[in-house]
Write a protein that holds these residues in place. Structure first.
Motif, PDB file in Angstrom:
ATOM      1  N   ASP A 113      18.349  82.573  15.027  1.00 28.56           N
ATOM      2  CA  ASP A 113      19.732  83.013  14.315  1.00 28.56           C
ATOM      3  C   ASP A 113      20.458  83.843  15.452  1.00 28.56           C
ATOM      4  O   ASP A 113      19.823  84.691  15.897  1.00 28.56           O
ATOM      5  CB  ASP A 113      19.203  84.147  13.238  1.00 28.56           C
TER       6      ASP A 113
ATOM      7  N   THR B 237      26.151  84.934   4.174  1.00 27.15           N
ATOM      8  CA  THR B 237      25.056  84.975   5.018  1.00 27.15           C
ATOM      9  C   THR B 237      23.844  84.042   4.858  1.00 27.15           C
ATOM     10  O   THR B 237      23.290  84.442   3.829  1.00 27.15           O
ATOM     11  CB  THR B 237      24.858  86.330   5.696  1.00 27.15           C
ATOM     12  N   LEU B 238      23.436  83.376   5.612  1.00 21.92           N
ATOM     13  CA  LEU B 238      22.379  82.673   5.579  1.00 21.92           C
ATOM     14  C   LEU B 238      20.982  83.176   6.442  1.00 21.92           C
ATOM     15  O   LEU B 238      21.390  83.677   7.575  1.00 21.92           O
ATOM     16  CB  LEU B 238      22.412  80.902   6.003  1.00 21.92           C
ATOM     17  N   ASN B 239      19.683  82.767   6.405  1.00 24.01           N
ATOM     18  CA  ASN B 239      18.762  83.338   6.928  1.00 24.01           C
ATOM     19  C   ASN B 239      18.055  82.122   7.649  1.00 24.01           C
ATOM     20  O   ASN B 239      18.166  81.116   7.111  1.00 24.01           O
ATOM     21  CB  ASN B 239      17.903  84.179   6.260  1.00 24.01           C
ATOM     22  N   VAL B 240      17.122  82.393   8.731  1.00 24.18           N
ATOM     23  CA  VAL B 240      16.640  81.142   9.514  1.00 24.18           C
ATOM     24  C   VAL B 240      15.698  80.334   8.424  1.00 24.18           C
ATOM     25  O   VAL B 240      15.672  79.306   8.473  1.00 24.18           O
ATOM     26  CB  VAL B 240      15.922  81.929  10.692  1.00 24.18           C
ATOM     27  N   LYS B 241      14.831  81.242   7.572  1.00 23.68           N
ATOM     28  CA  LYS B 241      13.902  80.245   6.816  1.00 23.68           C
ATOM     29  C   LYS B 241      14.555  79.272   5.738  1.00 23.68           C
ATOM     30  O   LYS B 241      14.224  78.238   5.475  1.00 23.68           O
ATOM     31  CB  LYS B 241      13.069  81.446   5.835  1.00 23.68           C
ATOM     32  N   SER B 242      15.820  79.692   5.140  1.00 19.89           N
ATOM     33  CA  SER B 242      16.412  78.915   4.291  1.00 19.89           C
ATOM     34  C   SER B 242      17.217  77.606   4.955  1.00 19.89           C
ATOM     35  O   SER B 242      17.215  76.662   4.710  1.00 19.89           O
ATOM     36  CB  SER B 242      17.532  79.520   3.635  1.00 19.89           C
TER      37      SER B 242
ATOM     38  N   ASN C 162      26.300  83.192  11.140  1.00 21.97           N
ATOM     39  CA  ASN C 162      25.945  81.912  10.753  1.00 21.97           C
ATOM     40  C   ASN C 162      26.056  81.022  11.727  1.00 21.97           C
ATOM     41  O   ASN C 162      26.422  79.898  11.584  1.00 21.97           O
ATOM     42  CB  ASN C 162      26.781  81.471   9.515  1.00 21.97           C
TER      43      ASN C 162
END
Length: 72
Positions: free
Chosen positions: A48, A24-29, A52
């Motif tokens: 988000d 799972t990715l986050n918005v900042k990355s 994803n």
């Protein structure tokens, strides 16, 4: 591939983009990766949507058109 989203108005040009990864990715990355890559002339906001899938909102439609034409 990104897909333009229909909105009820406003000045932004949104596009929904799924990112296919196991983790799972986050918005900042995601923002840290794509903002320097795309170098938008206007503002670029990210939201988000879960699983994803991210909503990229371009303040300048020309930035969106350039990104969709030359996809990352």
């Amino acid at each position: 591939m990104g897909r333009r989203c229909q909105t009820g108005g406003g000045d932004s040009a949104p596009v929904g983009w799924p990112i296919f990864m196991k983790r799972t990715l986050n918005v900042k990355s995601v923002a840290r990766i794509f903002k320097p890559l795309w170098k938008p002339t206007g503002k670029l906001k990210l939201r988000d949507l879960g699983e994803n899938i991210f909503l990229f909102e371009f303040s300048d439609v020309l930035d969106l058109d350039r990104v969709l034409e030359f996809e990352p």
